[in-house]
Design a protein around this motif. Structure first.
Motif, PDB file in Angstrom:
ATOM      1  N   GLY A   1       0.902  -5.999  -3.947  1.00 38.62           N
ATOM      2  CA  GLY A   1       1.900  -6.022  -2.875  1.00 38.62           C
ATOM      3  C   GLY A   1       2.470  -4.645  -2.602  1.00 38.62           C
ATOM      4  O   GLY A   1       2.654  -4.242  -1.448  1.00 38.62           O
ATOM      5  N   LEU A   2       2.732  -3.883  -3.665  1.00 38.14           N
ATOM      6  CA  LEU A   2       3.268  -2.526  -3.503  1.00 38.14           C
ATOM      7  C   LEU A   2       2.247  -1.588  -2.862  1.00 38.14           C
ATOM      8  O   LEU A   2       2.599  -0.763  -2.016  1.00 38.14           O
ATOM      9  CB  LEU A   2       3.743  -1.976  -4.850  1.00 38.14           C
ATOM     10  N   VAL A   3       0.986  -1.732  -3.257  1.00 36.45           N
ATOM     11  CA  VAL A   3      -0.066  -0.898  -2.657  1.00 36.45           C
ATOM     12  C   VAL A   3      -0.220  -1.214  -1.162  1.00 36.45           C
ATOM     13  O   VAL A   3      -0.309  -0.306  -0.323  1.00 36.45           O
ATOM     14  CB  VAL A   3      -1.411  -1.083  -3.404  1.00 36.45           C
ATOM     15  N   LEU A   4      -0.231  -2.491  -0.823  1.00 36.94           N
ATOM     16  CA  LEU A   4      -0.339  -2.879   0.589  1.00 36.94           C
ATOM     17  C   LEU A   4       0.888  -2.414   1.380  1.00 36.94           C
ATOM     18  O   LEU A   4       0.763  -1.983   2.528  1.00 36.94           O
ATOM     19  CB  LEU A   4      -0.533  -4.385   0.722  1.00 36.94           C
ATOM     20  N   ALA A   5       2.066  -2.486   0.773  1.00 39.48           N
ATOM     21  CA  ALA A   5       3.282  -1.997   1.434  1.00 39.48           C
ATOM     22  C   ALA A   5       3.188  -0.488   1.666  1.00 39.48           C
ATOM     23  O   ALA A   5       3.546   0.007   2.741  1.00 39.48           O
ATOM     24  CB  ALA A   5       4.512  -2.327   0.592  1.00 39.48           C
ATOM     25  N   GLY A   6       2.679   0.231   0.674  1.00 43.30           N
ATOM     26  CA  GLY A   6       2.494   1.672   0.836  1.00 43.30           C
ATOM     27  C   GLY A   6       1.516   1.998   1.959  1.00 43.30           C
ATOM     28  O   GLY A   6       1.735   2.927   2.746  1.00 43.30           O
ATOM     29  N   ALA A   7       0.449   1.218   2.047  1.00 37.34           N
ATOM     30  CA  ALA A   7      -0.524   1.418   3.125  1.00 37.34           C
ATOM     31  C   ALA A   7       0.114   1.148   4.484  1.00 37.34           C
ATOM     32  O   ALA A   7      -0.121   1.874   5.452  1.00 37.34           O
ATOM     33  CB  ALA A   7      -1.743   0.526   2.920  1.00 37.34           C
ATOM     34  N   ALA A   8       0.934   0.106   4.571  1.00 36.57           N
ATOM     35  CA  ALA A   8       1.616  -0.208   5.842  1.00 36.57           C
ATOM     36  C   ALA A   8       2.577   0.920   6.220  1.00 36.57           C
ATOM     37  O   ALA A   8       2.719   1.270   7.394  1.00 36.57           O
ATOM     38  CB  ALA A   8       2.355  -1.533   5.729  1.00 36.57           C
ATOM     39  N   LEU A   9       3.219   1.501   5.228  1.00 36.90           N
ATOM     40  CA  LEU A   9       4.180   2.572   5.503  1.00 36.90           C
ATOM     41  C   LEU A   9       3.501   3.876   5.953  1.00 36.90           C
ATOM     42  O   LEU A   9       4.165   4.760   6.490  1.00 36.90           O
ATOM     43  CB  LEU A   9       5.072   2.818   4.293  1.00 36.90           C
ATOM     44  N   LEU A  10       2.196   3.980   5.765  1.00 40.82           N
ATOM     45  CA  LEU A  10       1.479   5.149   6.294  1.00 40.82           C
ATOM     46  C   LEU A  10       1.566   5.195   7.821  1.00 40.82           C
ATOM     47  O   LEU A  10       1.446   6.259   8.425  1.00 40.82           O
ATOM     48  CB  LEU A  10       0.011   5.135   5.861  1.00 40.82           C
TER      49      LEU A  10
ATOM     50  N   VAL B   1       7.743  -2.319  12.921  1.00 41.18           N
ATOM     51  CA  VAL B   1       6.683  -3.240  12.521  1.00 41.18           C
ATOM     52  C   VAL B   1       6.155  -2.865  11.136  1.00 41.18           C
ATOM     53  O   VAL B   1       5.982  -3.730  10.267  1.00 41.18           O
ATOM     54  CB  VAL B   1       5.535  -3.255  13.555  1.00 41.18           C
ATOM     55  N   ALA B   2       5.918  -1.584  10.896  1.00 43.80           N
ATOM     56  CA  ALA B   2       5.375  -1.137   9.618  1.00 43.80           C
ATOM     57  C   ALA B   2       6.354  -1.398   8.473  1.00 43.80           C
ATOM     58  O   ALA B   2       5.948  -1.861   7.401  1.00 43.80           O
ATOM     59  CB  ALA B   2       5.032   0.347   9.686  1.00 43.80           C
ATOM     60  N   ILE B   3       7.614  -1.120   8.695  1.00 46.64           N
ATOM     61  CA  ILE B   3       8.614  -1.359   7.647  1.00 46.64           C
ATOM     62  C   ILE B   3       8.746  -2.858   7.379  1.00 46.64           C
ATOM     63  O   ILE B   3       8.802  -3.294   6.223  1.00 46.64           O
ATOM     64  CB  ILE B   3       9.961  -0.713   8.028  1.00 46.64           C
ATOM     65  N   GLY B   4       8.778  -3.654   8.436  1.00 48.20           N
ATOM     66  CA  GLY B   4       8.842  -5.108   8.260  1.00 48.20           C
ATOM     67  C   GLY B   4       7.638  -5.648   7.514  1.00 48.20           C
ATOM     68  O   GLY B   4       7.771  -6.500   6.628  1.00 48.20           O
ATOM     69  N   LEU B   5       6.463  -5.146   7.868  1.00 41.81           N
ATOM     70  CA  LEU B   5       5.235  -5.575   7.200  1.00 41.81           C
ATOM     71  C   LEU B   5       5.263  -5.192   5.720  1.00 41.81           C
ATOM     72  O   LEU B   5       4.849  -5.985   4.859  1.00 41.81           O
ATOM     73  CB  LEU B   5       4.026  -4.953   7.901  1.00 41.81           C
ATOM     74  N   ALA B   6       5.755  -4.007   5.411  1.00 42.88           N
ATOM     75  CA  ALA B   6       5.842  -3.565   4.017  1.00 42.88           C
ATOM     76  C   ALA B   6       6.764  -4.482   3.218  1.00 42.88           C
ATOM     77  O   ALA B   6       6.437  -4.884   2.090  1.00 42.88           O
ATOM     78  CB  ALA B   6       6.337  -2.126   3.949  1.00 42.88           C
ATOM     79  N   VAL B   7       7.889  -4.840   3.794  1.00 46.73           N
ATOM     80  CA  VAL B   7       8.822  -5.749   3.121  1.00 46.73           C
ATOM     81  C   VAL B   7       8.164  -7.111   2.890  1.00 46.73           C
ATOM     82  O   VAL B   7       8.265  -7.692   1.803  1.00 46.73           O
ATOM     83  CB  VAL B   7      10.133  -5.885   3.932  1.00 46.73           C
TER      84      VAL B   7
ATOM     85  N   ARG C   1       0.454  15.369  13.423  1.00 48.91           N
ATOM     86  CA  ARG C   1       0.279  14.762  12.102  1.00 48.91           C
ATOM     87  C   ARG C   1       0.030  13.283  12.316  1.00 48.91           C
ATOM     88  O   ARG C   1       0.865  12.565  12.843  1.00 48.91           O
ATOM     89  CB  ARG C   1       1.523  14.974  11.241  1.00 48.91           C
ATOM     90  N   ASN C   2      -1.150  12.829  11.928  1.00 47.59           N
ATOM     91  CA  ASN C   2      -1.494  11.426  12.035  1.00 47.59           C
ATOM     92  C   ASN C   2      -1.370  10.775  10.665  1.00 47.59           C
ATOM     93  O   ASN C   2      -0.685  11.307   9.797  1.00 47.59           O
ATOM     94  CB  ASN C   2      -2.876  11.256  12.660  1.00 47.59           C
ATOM     95  N   VAL C   3      -2.019   9.687  10.417  1.00 41.48           N
ATOM     96  CA  VAL C   3      -1.831   8.934   9.184  1.00 41.48           C
ATOM     97  C   VAL C   3      -2.195   9.751   7.945  1.00 41.48           C
ATOM     98  O   VAL C   3      -1.434   9.802   6.987  1.00 41.48           O
ATOM     99  CB  VAL C   3      -2.639   7.613   9.229  1.00 41.48           C
ATOM    100  N   LEU C   4      -3.324  10.410   7.945  1.00 42.94           N
ATOM    101  CA  LEU C   4      -3.779  11.096   6.736  1.00 42.94           C
ATOM    102  C   LEU C   4      -3.771  12.617   6.802  1.00 42.94           C
ATOM    103  O   LEU C   4      -3.826  13.264   5.765  1.00 42.94           O
ATOM    104  CB  LEU C   4      -5.190  10.620   6.368  1.00 42.94           C
ATOM    105  N   GLY C   5      -3.721  13.207   7.965  1.00 45.97           N
ATOM    106  CA  GLY C   5      -3.797  14.659   8.020  1.00 45.97           C
ATOM    107  C   GLY C   5      -3.005  15.238   9.174  1.00 45.97           C
ATOM    108  O   GLY C   5      -2.548  14.517  10.053  1.00 45.97           O
TER     109      GLY C   5
END
Length: 151
Positions: free
Chosen positions: A56-65, A16-22, A81-85
């Motif tokens: 778009g790239l920033v939002l894709a990067g956020a989705a890939l987190l 889902v995250a990879i698809g959303l990033a694309v 290890r979760n999203v940020l730490g």
């Protein structure tokens, strides 16, 4: 961590995250291309187009987190290890490995009613999550048994 390390990452969430990033990159790139080709009531420059692609790239990067979560464990400790730490706990610090009814993710129960959510083990992964919880509980029990024998 010792040689036999159990590791788990979310499965369905990754797709889902990879698809959303694309989708973010494609949609914002198309919007950027169309900004100058159609009259929208304002004049758009090349910098506006680049900004749209950048968004778009920033939002894709956020989705890939969402792909980042991972849990690693061995007989000595568990690392979440979760999203940020990331946090590491010895099994002695962990009271229970649980998956409460209706919860979206598993968690490590700590003293004083504290807990750490394990985003790497989501409910949507079904049997994969059940197997991961069982393995974490097995490692905790094995650690407790070895601690008891040594003491």
């Amino acid at each position: 961590m010792s040689q036999q390390v159990f590791q788990c990452r979310p499965f369905k969430v990754r797709f889902v995250a990879i698809g959303l990033a694309v989708v973010f990159v494609v949609v914002f790139t198309l919007v950027a291309i169309l900004l100058r080709s159609e009259w929208t009531g304002a004049y758009f420059q090349a910098s506006d187009q680049y900004a749209m692609i950048g968004i778009g790239l920033v939002l894709a990067g956020a989705a890939l987190l969402l792909v980042r979560p991972r849990v690693r464990a061995d007989i000595e400790c568990v690392e979440v290890r979760n999203v940020l730490g990331a946090r590491r706990f010895s099994w002695g610090e962990v009271e229970h490995v649980s998956f409460p009814d209706g919860a979206a993710w598993a968690r490590l129960e700590l003293p004083d009613d504290e807990y750490v959510t394990i985003l790497a083990i989501p409910a949507v992964d079904g049997t994969r999550s059940v197997a991961a919880i069982r393995e974490l509980r097995r490692l905790k029990a094995q650690s407790a048994a070895e601690t008891h024998q040594a003491g």
